[in-house]
Design a protein around this motif. Structure first.
Motif, short mmCIF file in Angstrom:
data_model
loop_
_atom_site.label_atom_id
_atom_site.label_comp_id
_atom_site.label_asym_id
_atom_site.label_seq_id
_atom_site.Cartn_x
_atom_site.Cartn_y
_atom_site.Cartn_z
N LYS A 14 40.78 35.98 33.34
CA LYS A 14 42.04 36.25 34.04
C LYS A 14 42.18 35.44 35.33
O LYS A 14 43.28 35.03 35.69
CB LYS A 14 42.16 37.75 34.32
CG LYS A 14 42.30 38.56 33.02
CD LYS A 14 42.27 40.04 33.26
CE LYS A 14 42.38 40.79 31.93
NZ LYS A 14 42.29 42.26 32.10
N TYR A 15 41.06 35.20 36.03
CA TYR A 15 41.17 34.41 37.25
C TYR A 15 41.56 32.97 36.93
O TYR A 15 42.29 32.32 37.69
CB TYR A 15 39.87 34.47 38.05
CG TYR A 15 38.81 33.46 37.68
CD1 TYR A 15 38.69 32.25 38.35
CD2 TYR A 15 37.94 33.71 36.61
CE1 TYR A 15 37.72 31.32 37.99
CE2 TYR A 15 36.98 32.79 36.25
CZ TYR A 15 36.87 31.60 36.94
OH TYR A 15 35.93 30.67 36.58
N ARG A 16 41.09 32.48 35.74
CA ARG A 16 41.46 31.14 35.32
C ARG A 16 42.95 31.07 34.98
O ARG A 16 43.61 30.05 35.21
CB ARG A 16 40.65 30.72 34.09
CG ARG A 16 39.18 30.43 34.32
CD ARG A 16 38.94 29.26 35.22
NE ARG A 16 39.78 28.10 34.94
CZ ARG A 16 39.91 27.07 35.77
NH1 ARG A 16 39.29 27.06 36.93
NH2 ARG A 16 40.67 26.04 35.44
N GLN A 17 43.51 32.15 34.42
CA GLN A 17 44.93 32.18 34.09
C GLN A 17 45.79 32.11 35.36
O GLN A 17 46.85 31.49 35.37
CB GLN A 17 45.27 33.45 33.30
CG GLN A 17 44.64 33.49 31.91
CD GLN A 17 45.11 34.68 31.10
OE1 GLN A 17 46.31 34.91 30.97
NE2 GLN A 17 44.17 35.44 30.56
N PRO A 38 52.84 34.65 45.49
CA PRO A 38 52.85 36.12 45.50
C PRO A 38 51.59 36.66 46.16
O PRO A 38 50.54 36.03 46.11
CB PRO A 38 52.89 36.47 44.01
CG PRO A 38 53.48 35.27 43.35
CD PRO A 38 53.00 34.09 44.14
N SER A 39 51.69 37.81 46.77
CA SER A 39 50.55 38.36 47.50
C SER A 39 49.44 38.80 46.54
O SER A 39 49.69 39.02 45.33
CB SER A 39 50.99 39.55 48.34
OG SER A 39 51.33 40.64 47.50
N VAL A 40 48.26 38.94 47.08
CA VAL A 40 47.12 39.41 46.28
C VAL A 40 47.42 40.77 45.68
O VAL A 40 47.17 41.01 44.48
CB VAL A 40 45.84 39.47 47.15
CG1 VAL A 40 44.70 40.14 46.39
CG2 VAL A 40 45.42 38.07 47.60
N ILE A 43 50.01 40.68 42.73
CA ILE A 43 49.43 40.16 41.48
C ILE A 43 48.48 41.20 40.89
O ILE A 43 48.49 41.45 39.67
CB ILE A 43 48.67 38.84 41.76
CG1 ILE A 43 49.64 37.76 42.23
CG2 ILE A 43 47.94 38.37 40.50
CD1 ILE A 43 48.97 36.48 42.69
N ARG A 44 47.69 41.82 41.74
CA ARG A 44 46.76 42.85 41.27
C ARG A 44 47.51 43.99 40.58
O ARG A 44 47.15 44.43 39.48
CB ARG A 44 45.97 43.40 42.45
CG ARG A 44 44.98 44.50 42.08
CD ARG A 44 44.53 45.27 43.29
NE ARG A 44 45.64 46.00 43.90
CZ ARG A 44 45.52 46.80 44.95
NH1 ARG A 44 44.34 46.95 45.55
NH2 ARG A 44 46.58 47.43 45.44
N SER A 50 41.63 43.51 39.36
CA SER A 50 40.90 43.86 40.58
C SER A 50 41.24 42.83 41.66
O SER A 50 41.61 41.70 41.36
CB SER A 50 39.39 43.86 40.32
OG SER A 50 38.93 42.54 40.11
N ARG A 51 41.12 43.23 42.92
CA ARG A 51 41.36 42.30 44.02
C ARG A 51 40.39 41.12 43.94
O ARG A 51 40.74 39.99 44.27
CB ARG A 51 41.22 43.03 45.36
CG ARG A 51 42.42 43.91 45.70
CD ARG A 51 42.15 44.73 46.97
NE ARG A 51 41.90 43.88 48.13
CZ ARG A 51 42.85 43.38 48.90
NH1 ARG A 51 44.13 43.60 48.62
NH2 ARG A 51 42.55 42.65 49.96
N ASP A 52 39.16 41.40 43.49
CA ASP A 52 38.15 40.34 43.40
C ASP A 52 38.58 39.23 42.45
O ASP A 52 38.32 38.05 42.69
CB ASP A 52 36.81 40.91 42.93
CG ASP A 52 36.12 41.73 44.02
OD1 ASP A 52 36.54 41.62 45.19
OD2 ASP A 52 35.18 42.47 43.70
#
Length: 332
Positions: A14-17, A38-40, A43-44, A50-52
């Protein structure tokens, strides 16, 4: 239009997306330099992440120089160049002909898509600390030339140890960091030892201490050679006090001292390589040509740059000693 898209059913992390969404937005012109992302939290919440995960994506984009964090405001597009896959922070002590060769070797040995940003601390601890602190988290890797600064270890604690590679010098406190270093004392001692036959025709080996910053261990290697071989040695501060004398052989560390010394000798009837000798530290094109060639004790800067680049590409965390060369020319 939604800038970020994450599909929980896709076989891509998901982080790669999130990263790919930003890249596509830039490619298609939906995102431009200066645009806010967009803010963290948004998106979360939207994609149940997760925020991480979001921070991991933004952290990677930040290291590549594509986005930047503005305190209290969020993340903004900093660069539209998505061809930069990784960024390297390169901190040198100063710029000279040797460091130029080293820089070129590093850049040429790294893969395309790796951007190298170069900085200089000029042997100033405050400048060193500020450059490190201002760039924490902005790069994938950090190549750092600590020189002989005393508080390097404390500054480096702010960086991830597995992303730091030391160059040229190290010490006991920094032994856990990977890198490529010169063993100055050993190189000088063994270099002079290999020139012992040529030195026999001279009476005194003179160490010309320059005004520029040089590792103290160079002089330690010189002293070790003098003591071990019962050869007369002396030390002078700079070239201003030198009165060229038949039977002297001079060991010079920087180009300015070399040129000043040659100029002084040319003002006498002494012949370089016959009446007086010269040994220089670190080789360059200048030393190949001037006065028919100057004998040098030199590390291989090209090999040093190539080696540390290989370590970065392979994520090889070792501390290795760079090889040393002796080049005998007409000055001896």
């Amino acid at each position: 239009m939604s800038i970020i898209n994450v599909d929980s059913k896709a076989g891509i992390p998901k982080y790669r997306q999130i990263i790919q969404s930003v890249e596509i937005g830039l490619q298609e012109g939906h995102l431009k330099k200066g645009d806010k992302l967009p803010s963290v939290n948004s998106i979360r919440n939207r994609f149940s992440l997760s925020r991480d995960t979001v921070f991991m994506a933004f952290g990677e984009l930040k290291k590549r120089g594509i986005i930047e964090a503005v305190s209290g405001k969020g993340y903004y597009i900093k660069s539209e160049d998505i061809t930069v896959a990784k960024k390297v922070f390169l901190l040198f002590d100063e710029l000279n002909i040797f460091k130029e060769d080293l820089y070129n070797a590093i850049v040429n040995a790294l893969d395309e898509g790796v951007q190298v940003d170069i900085f200089f601390h000029h042997f100033n601890q405050d400048v060193f600390d500020k450059l490190i602190n201002d760039n924490v988290g902005n790069y994938n890797y950090y190549i750092i030339m600590p020189a002989s600064l005393e508080n390097v270890f404390q500054s480096l604690q702010n960086l991830p140890e597995d992303k730091v590679f030391l160059l040229d010098q190290t010490n006991e406190q920094l032994k856990n960091f990977a890198g490529v270093f010169q063993n100055f004392e050993k190189n000088v001692f063994e270099g002079l030892l290999s020139l012992k036959t040529q030195l026999h025709k001279y009476d005194t080996l003179v160490f010309v201490n320059p005004k520029s910053n040089q590792p103290e261990s160079i002089y330690s290697g010189f002293q070790k050679f003098i003591l071990a071989n019962i050869i007369r040695g002396s030390k002078v501060e700079g070239t201003h006090s030198i009165l060229p004398n038949k039977g002297d052989v001079y060991f010079v560390l920087d180009d300015r001292s070399l040129i000043e010394l040659i100029k002084k000798i040319k003002g006498t009837t002494l012949v370089i390589g016959k009446d007086v000798g010269i040994i220089a530290y670190n080789d360059s094109l200048l030393k190949e040509i001037v006065e028919g060639g100057i004998t040098t004790i030199s590390t291989n800067f090209k090999q040093m740059g190539e080696r540390i680049s290989t370590m970065i590409l392979n994520e090889e965390f070792v501390l290795v000693e760079n090889p040393n060369n002796i080049l005998i020319r007409n000055s001896l």
